[in-house]
Scaffold this motif. Structure first.
Motif, PDB file in Angstrom:
ATOM      1  N   PHE A  81      66.240  32.436  -0.983  1.00 40.54           N
ATOM      2  CA  PHE A  81      65.502  32.957  -2.124  1.00 40.54           C
ATOM      3  C   PHE A  81      64.775  31.786  -2.815  1.00 40.54           C
ATOM      4  N   PRO A  82      63.448  31.884  -3.039  1.00 43.97           N
ATOM      5  CA  PRO A  82      62.688  30.756  -3.598  1.00 43.97           C
ATOM      6  C   PRO A  82      63.249  30.212  -4.917  1.00 43.97           C
ATOM      7  N   GLY A  83      63.743  31.112  -5.775  1.00 42.77           N
ATOM      8  CA  GLY A  83      64.317  30.653  -7.040  1.00 42.77           C
ATOM      9  C   GLY A  83      65.549  29.799  -6.840  1.00 42.77           C
ATOM     10  N   PHE A  84      66.312  30.067  -5.775  1.00 45.91           N
ATOM     11  CA  PHE A  84      67.478  29.260  -5.424  1.00 45.91           C
ATOM     12  C   PHE A  84      67.031  27.919  -4.850  1.00 45.91           C
ATOM     13  N   SER A  85      65.999  27.957  -3.993  1.00 43.68           N
ATOM     14  CA  SER A  85      65.443  26.721  -3.400  1.00 43.68           C
ATOM     15  C   SER A  85      65.071  25.716  -4.478  1.00 43.68           C
ATOM     16  N   LYS A  86      64.441  26.223  -5.532  1.00 43.49           N
ATOM     17  CA  LYS A  86      63.951  25.368  -6.623  1.00 43.49           C
ATOM     18  C   LYS A  86      65.057  24.480  -7.163  1.00 43.49           C
ATOM     19  N   TYR A  87      66.265  25.027  -7.254  1.00 39.95           N
ATOM     20  CA  TYR A  87      67.395  24.264  -7.777  1.00 39.95           C
ATOM     21  C   TYR A  87      68.176  23.549  -6.675  1.00 39.95           C
ATOM     22  N   TYR A  88      68.403  24.238  -5.553  1.00 40.98           N
ATOM     23  CA  TYR A  88      69.258  23.660  -4.519  1.00 40.98           C
ATOM     24  C   TYR A  88      68.673  22.382  -3.931  1.00 40.98           C
ATOM     25  N   PHE A  89      67.414  22.437  -3.511  1.00 37.68           N
ATOM     26  CA  PHE A  89      66.853  21.282  -2.807  1.00 37.68           C
ATOM     27  C   PHE A  89      66.480  20.131  -3.744  1.00 37.68           C
ATOM     28  N   ARG A  90      66.350  20.439  -5.041  1.00 40.35           N
ATOM     29  CA  ARG A  90      66.065  19.384  -6.017  1.00 40.35           C
ATOM     30  C   ARG A  90      67.370  18.749  -6.524  1.00 40.35           C
ATOM     31  N   CYS A  91      68.500  19.293  -6.114  1.00 39.36           N
ATOM     32  CA  CYS A  91      69.808  18.850  -6.585  1.00 39.36           C
ATOM     33  C   CYS A  91      70.043  17.374  -6.248  1.00 39.36           C
ATOM     34  N   GLN A  92      70.565  16.628  -7.237  1.00 39.63           N
ATOM     35  CA  GLN A  92      70.783  15.189  -7.067  1.00 39.63           C
ATOM     36  C   GLN A  92      71.820  14.876  -5.984  1.00 39.63           C
ATOM     37  N   LEU A  93      72.642  15.851  -5.651  1.00 34.88           N
ATOM     38  CA  LEU A  93      73.682  15.638  -4.647  1.00 34.88           C
ATOM     39  C   LEU A  93      73.097  15.209  -3.302  1.00 34.88           C
ATOM     40  N   HIS A  94      71.887  15.690  -2.997  1.00 37.74           N
ATOM     41  CA  HIS A  94      71.268  15.362  -1.710  1.00 37.74           C
ATOM     42  C   HIS A  94      70.907  13.887  -1.592  1.00 37.74           C
ATOM     43  N   ARG A  95      70.885  13.162  -2.730  1.00 42.32           N
ATOM     44  CA  ARG A  95      70.579  11.736  -2.663  1.00 42.32           C
ATOM     45  C   ARG A  95      71.584  11.014  -1.780  1.00 42.32           C
ATOM     46  N   PHE A  96      72.860  11.491  -1.781  1.00 43.37           N
ATOM     47  CA  PHE A  96      73.884  10.873  -0.935  1.00 43.37           C
ATOM     48  C   PHE A  96      73.452  10.893   0.524  1.00 43.37           C
ATOM     49  N   PHE A  97      72.912  12.037   0.948  1.00 38.36           N
ATOM     50  CA  PHE A  97      72.481  12.179   2.337  1.00 38.36           C
ATOM     51  C   PHE A  97      71.312  11.257   2.641  1.00 38.36           C
ATOM     52  N   PHE A  98      70.273  11.288   1.796  1.00 40.79           N
ATOM     53  CA  PHE A  98      69.069  10.510   2.087  1.00 40.79           C
ATOM     54  C   PHE A  98      69.315   9.006   2.014  1.00 40.79           C
ATOM     55  N   VAL A  99      70.072   8.561   1.012  1.00 37.47           N
ATOM     56  CA  VAL A  99      70.331   7.123   0.876  1.00 37.47           C
ATOM     57  C   VAL A  99      71.165   6.614   2.051  1.00 37.47           C
ATOM     58  N   LYS A 100      72.128   7.424   2.499  1.00 39.67           N
ATOM     59  CA  LYS A 100      72.984   7.022   3.614  1.00 39.67           C
ATOM     60  C   LYS A 100      72.214   6.971   4.933  1.00 39.67           C
ATOM     61  N   GLU A 101      71.330   7.926   5.144  1.00 35.98           N
ATOM     62  CA  GLU A 101      70.677   8.084   6.444  1.00 35.98           C
ATOM     63  C   GLU A 101      69.331   7.372   6.569  1.00 35.98           C
ATOM     64  N   MET A 102      68.726   7.042   5.423  1.00 37.63           N
ATOM     65  CA  MET A 102      67.344   6.557   5.443  1.00 37.63           C
ATOM     66  C   MET A 102      67.219   5.155   6.018  1.00 37.63           C
ATOM     67  N   ASN A 103      66.185   4.952   6.810  1.00 36.52           N
ATOM     68  CA  ASN A 103      65.836   3.613   7.273  1.00 36.52           C
ATOM     69  C   ASN A 103      64.700   3.097   6.413  1.00 36.52           C
ATOM     70  N   LEU A 104      64.889   1.915   5.818  1.00 30.37           N
ATOM     71  CA  LEU A 104      63.873   1.325   4.951  1.00 30.37           C
ATOM     72  C   LEU A 104      63.292   0.118   5.661  1.00 30.37           C
ATOM     73  N   VAL A 105      61.999   0.186   5.970  1.00 23.26           N
ATOM     74  CA  VAL A 105      61.330  -0.971   6.573  1.00 23.26           C
ATOM     75  C   VAL A 105      60.486  -1.554   5.455  1.00 23.26           C
ATOM     76  N   THR A 106      59.137  -1.567   5.568  1.00 24.39           N
ATOM     77  CA  THR A 106      58.323  -2.012   4.435  1.00 24.39           C
ATOM     78  C   THR A 106      58.159  -0.879   3.430  1.00 24.39           C
ATOM     79  N   ARG A 107      58.180   0.358   3.911  1.00 25.80           N
ATOM     80  CA  ARG A 107      58.168   1.539   3.036  1.00 25.80           C
ATOM     81  C   ARG A 107      59.271   2.478   3.486  1.00 25.80           C
TER      82      ARG A 107
END
Length: 452
Positions: free
Chosen positions: A351-377
């Protein structure tokens, strides 16, 4: 100014935006109150190091102070010595930002530590026999002075004011002893006002924390406190309602990178969703400012439809990657930027109204920070994004969660709006008090001032 009294006698200042001033005051160009010509830092880009002499620019001048945590970096002792031949910072100097978005921001040098400055900063050194650092600082903070700066802005790639212009701006000039009294009065009163502002800003921070906590709990634990729970199998998600599903994003929708074209493709044509539209808004604006000369095929392949979720794909830092905005209403003929990834959920799944909150949730930062590769950008690939765990309550429950969060976050935003309005009034009062004191509209000479 309410309880404050004016002077007994006034005269015309001869300057329209200053109006009448006390009879015994003068009006002079600011350059005649200084011990050296107004100068600035080097007009070259130095080699920035991890250690050495702090090097600051416009972004460090904020809230009337020099914030050394916002320094550009460090320069070598050799470059510091070379730059110091033109200008060497000294305790008691006053800085004013003379170019960029923060033109007019002011701060006093209140350290004896070695540092250096860059060209966007104008340095004013008061002649202590004629004026004080603190009085000069407040004069530059006053409304008439800022008005003079505003009238003299030139615009190229950014707003800018020349040092010659600043030098000739006329200022009020009371006797030295009176300048000191005015500055002490303003130090005392602005400290009181700033403490009130700080308390209100703390309230806003607490409301933001409450909002974040509210959203995180609702989209990961649901609204029913008595519902049976199960282990999600994902450390940073923990337990979730037993009847919810967990799916990787690849099984919830289609991913698509945006358009990457040359500069001549943009600026005219059809609506274009850019990075800022997504980064700044949990809910995608219905009207966007960007334009692109898109083809019929582009507008099919890169369309923007209700339910689409846009992720920021590339940036200088990991913190700005994977920030989302959900489209709640299709934008006809729109396309979107190559700095974004669009996720188009499968029908009747999210449901789009749920997406608005779920995917913006700060909890996902754990996933991105752990998995992300940082080169020059920092860069978010589709393959990594497709691994993102997605919690899926039943569609009807998603809708209830969205309605609950809409109601609760609206209440919080209304509280924040009232506090922000109170802060704005305090800031307006602060500016008015400074202006009235340094232009002689109020007489502070006999007002008792406790030591601070």
């Amino acid at each position: 100014m309410g309880k404050y009294q004016g002077y007994d006698k006034y005269k015309d200042s001869g300057v329209e935006w200053l109006g009448a001033i006390p009879n015994h005051w003068e009006v002079i160009p600011i350059k005649f109150s200084l011990s050296m010509p107004i100068t600035d830092g080097p007009h070259e880009t130095p080699d920035l190091l991890d250690d050495g002499i702090p090097f600051i620019s416009a972004e460090a001048i904020k809230n009337d102070q020099i914030n050394f945590d916002k320094k550009r970096g460090y320069i070598s002792l050799e470059e510091h010595k070379r730059f110091s031949k033109k200008y060497k910072p000294k305790y008691g100097d006053v800085y004013m930002v003379k170019s960029g978005a923060t033109t007019g921001n002011v701060a006093r040098v209140q350290t004896h530590e070695e540092f250096n400055i860059w060209s966007p900063l104008a340095a004013l050194r008061p002649n202590q026999e004629k004026t004080t650092t603190d009085f000069l600082f407040y004069v530059i903070k006053s409304k008439p002075f800022f008005y003079s700066v505003e009238q003299s802005w030139s615009f190229g790639t950014q707003q800018n004011i020349g040092m010659g212009i600043i030098a000739n701006i006329r200022i009020t000039f009371p006797p030295l002893e009176e300048q000191e009294k005015i500055a002490r009065f303003l130090d005392y009163k602005t400290k009181q006002i700033d403490e009130l502002i700080a308390k209100k800003e703390t309230l806003i921070e607490k409301l933001d924390e409450k909002r974040t906590s509210l959203i995180t709990h609702a989209v990961t634990k649901g609204l029913d406190v008595n519902v049976p729970m199960k282990d999600s199998g994902i450390e940073w998600l923990g337990d979730i309602p037993k009847h919810w599903e967990v799916k990787r994003l690849r099984y919830t929708g289609f991913c698509q990178n945006g358009i990457s074209k040359g500069a001549d493709y943009f600026g005219f044509g059809y609506p274009f969703v850019n990075y800022t539209d997504v980064y700044a808004n949990p809910e995608l604006p219905k009207i966007v400012n960007g334009l692109a000369n898109s083809t019929d095929e582009d507008r099919i392949n890169y369309s923007v439809q209700t339910g689409d979720i846009f992720f920021t794909r590339t940036s200088e830092t990991i913190e700005e990657i994977g920030i989302t905005s959900t489209c709640l209403q299709s934008i006809d003929n729109a396309t979107f930027s190559g700095f974004l990834i669009r996720v188009r959920p499968f029908a009747n799944l999210i449901f789009p109204g749920f997406s608005k909150y779920y995917f913006r949730c700060q909890l996902h930062r754990f996933f991105f920070v752990k998995e992300m590769n940082l080169v020059t950008r920092a860069s978010l690939s589709q393959e990594l994004l497709k691994k993102l765990p997605v919690l899926l309550p039943p569609l009807q429950e998603q809708q209830k969660i969205a309605e609950y969060l809409d109601y609760k976050t609206k209440q919080i935003e209304e509280q924040k709006t009232k506090i922000k309005q109170a802060i704005d009034l305090l800031k307006e009062y602060r500016t008015a008090l400074i202006t009235n004191a340094v232009t002689g509209k109020i007489d502070v000479r006999k007002i008792p001032i406790p030591k601070i």
